[in-house]
Design an enzyme around this catalytic site. Structure first.
Site, short mmCIF file in Angstrom:
data_model
loop_
_atom_site.label_atom_id
_atom_site.label_comp_id
_atom_site.label_asym_id
_atom_site.label_seq_id
_atom_site.Cartn_x
_atom_site.Cartn_y
_atom_site.Cartn_z
N ASP A 33 -14.02 58.32 9.92
CA ASP A 33 -13.47 57.00 10.26
C ASP A 33 -14.39 55.95 9.65
OD1 ASP A 33 -11.48 56.11 12.98
OD2 ASP A 33 -12.56 54.59 11.81
N LEU A 35 -14.54 52.96 10.93
CA LEU A 35 -14.78 52.09 12.09
C LEU A 35 -14.20 50.69 11.90
CD1 LEU A 35 -18.44 53.13 13.07
CD2 LEU A 35 -16.29 54.05 13.94
N ASP A 60 -14.84 55.62 4.32
CA ASP A 60 -13.48 55.15 4.05
C ASP A 60 -12.74 56.27 3.33
OD1 ASP A 60 -11.20 53.82 2.70
OD2 ASP A 60 -12.13 52.02 3.54
N PHE A 82 -4.78 60.37 11.24
CA PHE A 82 -4.45 59.18 12.04
C PHE A 82 -4.85 57.88 11.33
CE2 PHE A 82 -5.24 62.52 15.17
CZ PHE A 82 -4.17 62.38 16.03
N GLY A 84 -5.42 54.58 9.56
CA GLY A 84 -4.48 53.63 8.98
C GLY A 84 -4.56 52.32 9.72
N LEU A 85 -3.98 51.30 9.13
CA LEU A 85 -3.89 50.00 9.79
C LEU A 85 -2.52 49.92 10.45
CD1 LEU A 85 -5.47 47.80 6.97
CD2 LEU A 85 -6.58 48.71 9.04
N SER A 126 5.77 56.92 12.65
CA SER A 126 6.13 55.98 13.71
C SER A 126 7.64 55.84 13.83
CB SER A 126 5.52 54.62 13.36
OG SER A 126 6.09 53.62 14.16
N TYR A 150 4.28 47.46 7.33
CA TYR A 150 3.64 48.57 8.05
C TYR A 150 4.59 49.77 8.12
CZ TYR A 150 2.39 51.44 12.06
OH TYR A 150 2.13 52.53 12.87
N LYS A 154 4.61 53.72 6.26
CA LYS A 154 4.85 55.03 6.91
C LYS A 154 5.99 55.76 6.21
CE LYS A 154 1.77 54.66 10.18
NZ LYS A 154 0.57 55.48 10.13
N ARG A 232 12.01 50.07 25.52
CA ARG A 232 11.20 50.92 24.63
C ARG A 232 10.92 52.26 25.33
NH1 ARG A 232 12.53 47.51 21.88
NH2 ARG A 232 11.38 46.12 20.48
P1 NAD Z 1 -6.36 52.84 15.78
O1 NAD Z 1 -6.49 51.61 14.98
O2 NAD Z 1 -6.96 52.84 17.15
O3 NAD Z 1 -6.95 54.10 14.97
C1 NAD Z 1 -6.87 54.18 13.57
C2 NAD Z 1 -8.27 54.50 13.06
O4 NAD Z 1 -8.25 54.60 11.63
C3 NAD Z 1 -9.30 53.41 13.40
O5 NAD Z 1 -10.39 54.01 14.07
C4 NAD Z 1 -9.71 52.83 12.05
O6 NAD Z 1 -11.05 52.43 12.04
C5 NAD Z 1 -9.45 54.01 11.12
N1 NAD Z 1 -9.17 53.66 9.72
C6 NAD Z 1 -8.28 52.75 9.24
N2 NAD Z 1 -8.31 52.74 7.90
C7 NAD Z 1 -9.24 53.67 7.52
C8 NAD Z 1 -9.70 54.12 6.26
N3 NAD Z 1 -9.25 53.61 5.11
N4 NAD Z 1 -10.67 55.07 6.23
C9 NAD Z 1 -11.15 55.60 7.38
N5 NAD Z 1 -10.74 55.21 8.60
C10 NAD Z 1 -9.79 54.25 8.67
O7 NAD Z 1 -4.80 53.20 15.84
P2 NAD Z 1 -4.04 54.25 16.76
O8 NAD Z 1 -3.22 53.48 17.74
O9 NAD Z 1 -4.96 55.30 17.25
O10 NAD Z 1 -3.03 54.83 15.69
C11 NAD Z 1 -3.32 56.02 14.97
C12 NAD Z 1 -2.24 56.24 13.94
O11 NAD Z 1 -0.98 56.33 14.61
C13 NAD Z 1 -2.10 55.11 12.92
O12 NAD Z 1 -1.82 55.67 11.67
C14 NAD Z 1 -0.93 54.32 13.43
O13 NAD Z 1 -0.24 53.67 12.39
C15 NAD Z 1 -0.07 55.41 14.04
N6 NAD Z 1 0.83 54.92 15.10
C16 NAD Z 1 0.31 54.20 16.14
C17 NAD Z 1 1.15 53.69 17.12
C18 NAD Z 1 0.61 52.85 18.25
O14 NAD Z 1 1.40 52.13 18.88
N7 NAD Z 1 -0.67 52.92 18.58
C19 NAD Z 1 2.54 53.94 17.06
C20 NAD Z 1 3.03 54.71 15.99
C21 NAD Z 1 2.15 55.19 15.02
N1 UDP Z 2 6.68 42.01 24.53
C1 UDP Z 2 6.66 40.89 25.34
N2 UDP Z 2 5.51 40.17 25.42
C2 UDP Z 2 4.38 40.50 24.74
C3 UDP Z 2 4.39 41.64 23.92
C4 UDP Z 2 5.58 42.37 23.83
O1 UDP Z 2 7.66 40.56 25.98
O2 UDP Z 2 3.35 39.78 24.84
C5 UDP Z 2 7.91 42.81 24.44
C6 UDP Z 2 8.45 42.91 23.03
O3 UDP Z 2 9.35 41.86 22.78
C7 UDP Z 2 9.12 44.28 23.05
C8 UDP Z 2 8.33 45.08 24.07
O4 UDP Z 2 7.59 44.13 24.83
O5 UDP Z 2 10.44 44.15 23.52
C9 UDP Z 2 7.36 46.06 23.44
O6 UDP Z 2 6.59 45.36 22.49
P1 UDP Z 2 5.42 46.06 21.69
O7 UDP Z 2 4.92 45.09 20.68
O8 UDP Z 2 4.43 46.63 22.64
O9 UDP Z 2 6.13 47.31 20.97
P2 UDP Z 2 7.21 47.34 19.79
O10 UDP Z 2 8.11 46.17 19.94
O11 UDP Z 2 6.44 47.33 18.53
O12 UDP Z 2 7.94 48.63 20.00
#
Ligand code: NAD
Ligand code: UDP
Length: 338
Positions: A33, A35, A60, A82, A84-85, A126, A150, A154, A232
Site C-alpha cells: 500500500d 498509504l 505504489d 483492493f 485504488g482511489l 463495484s 471512478y 472499474k 441502497r
Molecule cells: P480505501 O481507500 O480504504 O483502500 C484503498 C487502499 O489502496 C488505500 O489504503 C490506499 O492507500 C491504497 N492505494 C491507492 N492507490 C494505490 C496505489 N497506486 N498503490 C498502492 N496503494 C494504493 O478503500 P476501500 O473502501 O477499502 O476500497 C477498496 C477497494 O474496493 C477500492 O478499489 C474501491 O474502489 C473498491 N470499492 C469500495 C467501495 C466502498 O464503498 N468502500 C465500494 C465498491 C468498491
Molecule cells: N446520502 C444522504 N446524505 C449524505 C450522504 C448520502 O442523504 O450526506 C444519501 C445518498 O443520496 C444516497 C445514500 O445516502 O441515496 C447512499 O449514499 P452513499 O454516497 O453512501 O452511497 P452511493 O450513493 O454511492 O451508493
C-alpha cells in the site's frame, strides 16, 4: 515453503478486514500500500486482533520494478487487489488521476504477476459498473454503463482482466462487485477512516453522532420509494471479507474470469438507515431534508443468488449489527487512526 497472498490496498478499509479474515483462516499475507488513503497504524491493530503482524511494504503499485521484486522475494500464489482511489466526486473533477491510478496500478500488477507466473487474482469492482437504466435487483448479467470516471475505471479494469484471462487460460480471475460496504470489525480496532468531510452516508452520520458535524443532510425525500428516500444495499465489511475468502477458494479450482455481486440482496432507505443508527447509538441524529444529489440513482440492490450458489457465501449481518459495529469503531476512534 508456505505460500503468501499479496493484498494490495491492504491497509485500507475493506483490505484490512480481509487481511484479518485471511490470517484467521491460516493464510500468510504480504500487504502493499502507498498509504495514500490509509495509515500504517492499522498494522498493529491487525496484530492485536490476529496475534501476528502482517508483512507490510509501502510502495505504489505503479512502480512495476518494485512490485516485481516483491514477487521475487515472497512465494506469492494469489493476489487480492483492493488498491485504488474511490471518491466519485473527485473522479469527476480529476478523471486523469483516477484512470492513471486505478488502471495504471492494475496494468503494473498484471505485468508483475505475469513475469512471476502468478495467475490468481481477485479484483475489487463495484455496483457502480451497472447502468442506472436497469430496474433492481441487479444480477451479474445486468447491463453495465457507469456514469462517472471512478465507475468507468472499474468497468475498464473488468474488461482488461477479462481479456487477460481470455488470452492465457492459466489465469483465474474473480471480479467482486461490492454494493455499499459499512460496519467495522466487532472489536472496534479497525474501520473506515475517511479523510475530510465524508461523502458516504454512514461515515457522515457517524461524524454527526460524535458531534464533529452538526447535522445530516438527507438528499431528497421525493423519490418514488416507500418513504421517498433513496434505497441502497448496505453490506457488513466483515461479510465482504468472508466473500473474498470464498472467491479465493473457488478460484483455486478453476480458470477464466468469474464475476459475483457481494451485497445482502436487501435494500434499505436513507430514513431506515438513520433509524437503525439512532437505535444503535441511543440518541437522535439531527437532520434536514435537502434537494436531491445530482446523479443519485433511486434504488440499488443486488441479486446475490450467483454468489450464494457458486461460493456458498451469503451476507449474515443485519443492518442493526452493521450500525452497532460501525458506531463501536467510531466511538473508540473519533479521529480514525490518528
Ligand atoms: P480505501 O481507500 O480504504 O483502500 C484503498 C487502499 O489502496 C488505500 O489504503 C490506499 O492507500 C491504497 N492505494 C491507492 N492507490 C494505490 C496505489 N497506486 N498503490 C498502492 N496503494 C494504493 O478503500 P476501500 O473502501 O477499502 O476500497 C477498496 C477497494 O474496493 C477500492 O478499489 C474501491 O474502489 C473498491 N470499492 C469500495 C467501495 C466502498 O464503498 N468502500 C465500494 C465498491 C468498491
Ligand atoms: N446520502 C444522504 N446524505 C449524505 C450522504 C448520502 O442523504 O450526506 C444519501 C445518498 O443520496 C444516497 C445514500 O445516502 O441515496 C447512499 O449514499 P452513499 O454516497 O453512501 O452511497 P452511493 O450513493 O454511492 O451508493
Amino acid at each position: 515453503m508456505e505460500k503468501f497472498t499479496l493484498v494490495t490496498g491492504g491497509t485500507g478499509y475493506i483490505g484490512s478486514h480481509t487481511v484479518v479474515a485471511l490470517m484467521e483462516a491460516g493464510y500468510q499475507v504480504v500487504i502493499v500500500d502507498n498509504l495514500e488513503n490509509s495509515s500504517d497504524k492499522v498494522l498493529s491493530r491487525i496484530e492485536s486482533i490476529t496475534g501476528t503482524l502482517p508483512v507490510f511494504i509501502r510502495a505504489d503499485l505503479r512502480e512495476t520494478t518494485t512490485i516485481t521484486k516483491i514477487f521475487e522475494e515472497y512465494p506469492i500464489s494469489s493476489v487480492l487487489h483492493f488498491a485504488g482511489l474511490k471518491a466519485v466526486g473527485e473522479s469527476v473533477e480529476n478523471p486523469a488521476k483516477y484512470y492513471d491510478n486505478n488502471i495504471g496500478s492494475t496494468l503494473s500488477l498484471i505485468n508483475a504477476m505475469k513475469s512471476s507466473i502468478v495467475s490468481t487474482l481477485v479484483f475489487s469492482s463495484s455496483a457502480t459498473v451497472y447502468s442506472p437504466s436497469k430496474e433492481p435487483p441487479f444480477d451479474e448479467e445486468a447491463t453495465r454503463g457507469p456514469t462517472n470516471p471512478y465507475g468507468m475505471s472499474k468497468y475498464f479494469i473488468e474488461q482488461i482482466l477479462t481479456d487477460v484471462a481470455l488470452a492465457d487460460e492459466n489465469w483465474s480471475i474473480g471480479l467482486l462487485r461490492y454494493f455499499n460496504p459499512i460496519g467495522a470489525h466487532p472489536t472496534g480496532l479497525i474501520g473506515e477512516m475517511p479523510t475530510g468531510i465524508p461523502n458516504n452516508l454512514v461515515p457522515y452520520i457517524m461524524q454527526v453522532a460524535v458531534e464533529k458535524l452538526e447535522k445530516l443532510y438527507i438528499f431528497g425525500d421525493d423519490y418514488e420509494t416507500p418513504d421517498g428516500s433513496c434505497i441502497r444495499d448496505y453490506v457488513h465489511v466483515v461479510d465482504l471479507a468472508r466473500g473474498h475468502l470464498a472467491a479465493l477458494r473457488f478460484l483455486e479450482g478453476v480458470n477464466g474470469t468469474h464475476v459475483w455481486n457481494l451485497g445482502t440482496g436487501k435494500g434499505s432507505s436513507v430514513l431506515e438507515l438513520v433509524k437503525a443508527v439512532e437505535e444503535a447509538i441511543g440518541k437522535p441524529i439531527p437532520r434536514e431534508v435537502v434537494g436531491r444529489r445530482e446523479g443519485d440513482i433511486p434504488v440499488v440492490f443486488a441479486d446475490v443468488e450467483k454468489a450464494s450458489n457458486e461460493l456458498t457465501w451469503r451476507a449474515e449481518n443485519t443492518l442493526t449489527r452493521m450500525c452497532l459495529d460501525h458506531w463501536n469503531w467510531q466511538r473508540q476512534n473519533p479521529d480514525g487512526y490518528q
